[in-house]
Design an enzyme around this catalytic site. Sequence first.
Site, PDB file in Angstrom:
ATOM      1  N   THR A  87       0.594  -1.333   0.069  1.00 44.01           N
ATOM      2  CA  THR A  87      -0.070  -0.168   0.126  1.00 44.01           C
ATOM      3  C   THR A  87       0.971   1.454  -0.092  1.00 44.01           C
ATOM      4  O   THR A  87       2.396   1.156   0.087  1.00 44.01           O
ATOM      5  CB  THR A  87      -1.178  -0.194   0.847  1.00 44.01           C
ATOM      6  OG1 THR A  87      -0.904   0.257   2.486  1.00 44.01           O
ATOM      7  CG2 THR A  87      -1.694  -1.350   1.335  1.00 44.01           C
ATOM      8  N   LYS A 116       7.261   1.795   3.042  1.00 45.78           N
ATOM      9  CA  LYS A 116       8.571   2.662   4.186  1.00 45.78           C
ATOM     10  C   LYS A 116       7.841   2.506   5.426  1.00 45.78           C
ATOM     11  O   LYS A 116       8.072   2.949   6.500  1.00 45.78           O
ATOM     12  CB  LYS A 116       9.997   3.480   3.603  1.00 45.78           C
ATOM     13  CG  LYS A 116       9.943   3.159   2.418  1.00 45.78           C
ATOM     14  CD  LYS A 116      10.963   4.032   1.307  1.00 45.78           C
ATOM     15  CE  LYS A 116       9.717   4.751   0.260  1.00 45.78           C
ATOM     16  NZ  LYS A 116      10.151   4.909  -1.168  1.00 45.78           N
ATOM     17  N   GLU A 140      13.383  -6.325   2.320  1.00 46.42           N
ATOM     18  CA  GLU A 140      14.117  -4.989   1.242  1.00 46.42           C
ATOM     19  C   GLU A 140      13.795  -4.468   0.220  1.00 46.42           C
ATOM     20  O   GLU A 140      14.560  -3.655  -0.195  1.00 46.42           O
ATOM     21  CB  GLU A 140      14.166  -6.784   0.182  1.00 46.42           C
ATOM     22  CG  GLU A 140      15.766  -6.261  -0.517  1.00 46.42           C
ATOM     23  CD  GLU A 140      16.841  -6.200   0.606  1.00 46.42           C
ATOM     24  OE1 GLU A 140      16.853  -7.546   0.320  1.00 46.42           O
ATOM     25  OE2 GLU A 140      18.155  -5.128  -0.119  1.00 46.42           O
ATOM     26  N   VAL A 143      14.205  -0.269   0.386  1.00 41.67           N
ATOM     27  CA  VAL A 143      15.311   0.190   0.652  1.00 41.67           C
ATOM     28  C   VAL A 143      16.076   0.017  -0.700  1.00 41.67           C
ATOM     29  O   VAL A 143      16.119  -1.359  -0.733  1.00 41.67           O
ATOM     30  CB  VAL A 143      16.153   0.107   1.506  1.00 41.67           C
ATOM     31  CG1 VAL A 143      17.641   1.134   1.401  1.00 41.67           C
ATOM     32  CG2 VAL A 143      15.182   0.118   2.913  1.00 41.67           C
ATOM     33  N   GLY A 198       7.428   7.738 -13.783  1.00 43.47           N
ATOM     34  CA  GLY A 198       7.536   7.218 -12.964  1.00 43.47           C
ATOM     35  C   GLY A 198       7.561   6.492 -11.775  1.00 43.47           C
ATOM     36  O   GLY A 198       7.434   5.942 -11.204  1.00 43.47           O
ATOM     37  N   GLU A 201       7.574  10.151  -5.842  1.00 39.20           N
ATOM     38  CA  GLU A 201       6.273   9.190  -5.474  1.00 39.20           C
ATOM     39  C   GLU A 201       5.150  10.321  -5.859  1.00 39.20           C
ATOM     40  O   GLU A 201       5.326  11.079  -6.174  1.00 39.20           O
ATOM     41  CB  GLU A 201       7.241  10.093  -3.737  1.00 39.20           C
ATOM     42  CG  GLU A 201       8.369   9.312  -3.113  1.00 39.20           C
ATOM     43  CD  GLU A 201       7.769   7.595  -2.830  1.00 39.20           C
ATOM     44  OE1 GLU A 201       7.509   6.815  -2.417  1.00 39.20           O
ATOM     45  OE2 GLU A 201       8.928   7.461  -3.745  1.00 39.20           O
ATOM     46  N   LYS A 216      14.586   5.879   4.192  1.00 41.15           N
ATOM     47  CA  LYS A 216      15.116   4.530   4.011  1.00 41.15           C
ATOM     48  C   LYS A 216      16.357   4.238   4.574  1.00 41.15           C
ATOM     49  O   LYS A 216      16.513   3.213   4.821  1.00 41.15           O
ATOM     50  CB  LYS A 216      15.426   4.288   1.950  1.00 41.15           C
ATOM     51  CG  LYS A 216      14.420   4.750   1.108  1.00 41.15           C
ATOM     52  CD  LYS A 216      15.308   4.839  -0.173  1.00 41.15           C
ATOM     53  CE  LYS A 216      14.067   4.158  -0.369  1.00 41.15           C
ATOM     54  NZ  LYS A 216      13.962   4.662  -1.964  1.00 41.15           N
TER      55      LYS A 216
END
Length: 331
Positions: A87, A116, A140, A143, A198, A201, A216
């Site tokens: 999400t 994140k 994984e 980041v 693309g 954010e 991150k």
Amino acid sequence: MIKIALIGFGTVGRGFAKALIYNRNIIQRKIGEFRVTAICDSKSSITGDFKIEDAIKYKLDKGRLPENRNAEDIIELGDFDVLVETTPTDVFSGEPGLSYIKKALTTGRDVITSNKGPLVVAYRELMTLAERHGAKIGFEATVGGAMPVVKMIRDELAGNRIRRIRGILNGTTNYILSRMEKEKAPYPQILSEAQELGIAEADPGYDVEGIDAGAKLVILANSVFGKDVKFDDVEVRGITRITPEAFEIAVEKGYTIRLIAEADEDGKLEVSPRLVKLTNPLAIYGTLNAVLIETDLAGEIFVIGRGAGERETASALISDLVDFYGNCSFH
Ligand code: HSE
């Protein structure tokens, strides 16, 4: 048979679903039979016996999925071994992913996430929750996208003391800075082109203000250095004040400017635009990410790769899946 529930069916979720189709044989060789038993987006779902291809087609045709269950319903139904959570990120509240992840871990289900936010807001809490309920959490994909960093440090550098990690953890800003260096074009123009790629954010402020890289860095500091830091602990400065003129001066002296994220064992946590020698391996171009890891035994390890994109993020999500259930022997 591994049962997968997928929450989040936007670019990242669909990218993961497509990769499960394209690379089914490769993945199956490693983890055995698997099945996606539920998929949901923010307003709809599909459960039971369905083909992943059909779910993707339905979503693209109709903008939704055929049923009305929400993420909580899917987790409550519990017909899965692992929740793959993709999400959208909110690094300040962690929601909605944080609640979904906690709920799944509490029922002893494993979780793999590309989000994140939950890890930035509640890293320690989630690790403790997972341990208490005998569940695993893989991140994984949070980041550096496809660039192997989290498990590479955990596994390949397991015998090392990690002293410092320095790197480029945001592809959008690296693209903007690269173009500024080469073309001396102004920032707003390049930002809109970066958005077209693309990888920015949804709110590009997350990229250009250094928030994404800072998030991150929090995840790396907590997982690699065993800290318990939050986003507010990171000194963050973005790239919005960097001008093409600054590049002219820098390049003349043999430098470029890059948004560098740095964490060390003493607690340094900083994201800021810095002068980087043009000959430094961190002077990378385009949307790439890179990290330089300083260790005691292995010396310096440099990793470079694609930090964003649907296929790249899928690569990282699947690496966690194989890490949890796989047999990674050579052919
Ligand atoms: N907006 C991010 C980037 C995407 O540009 O790197 C991956 O987190």
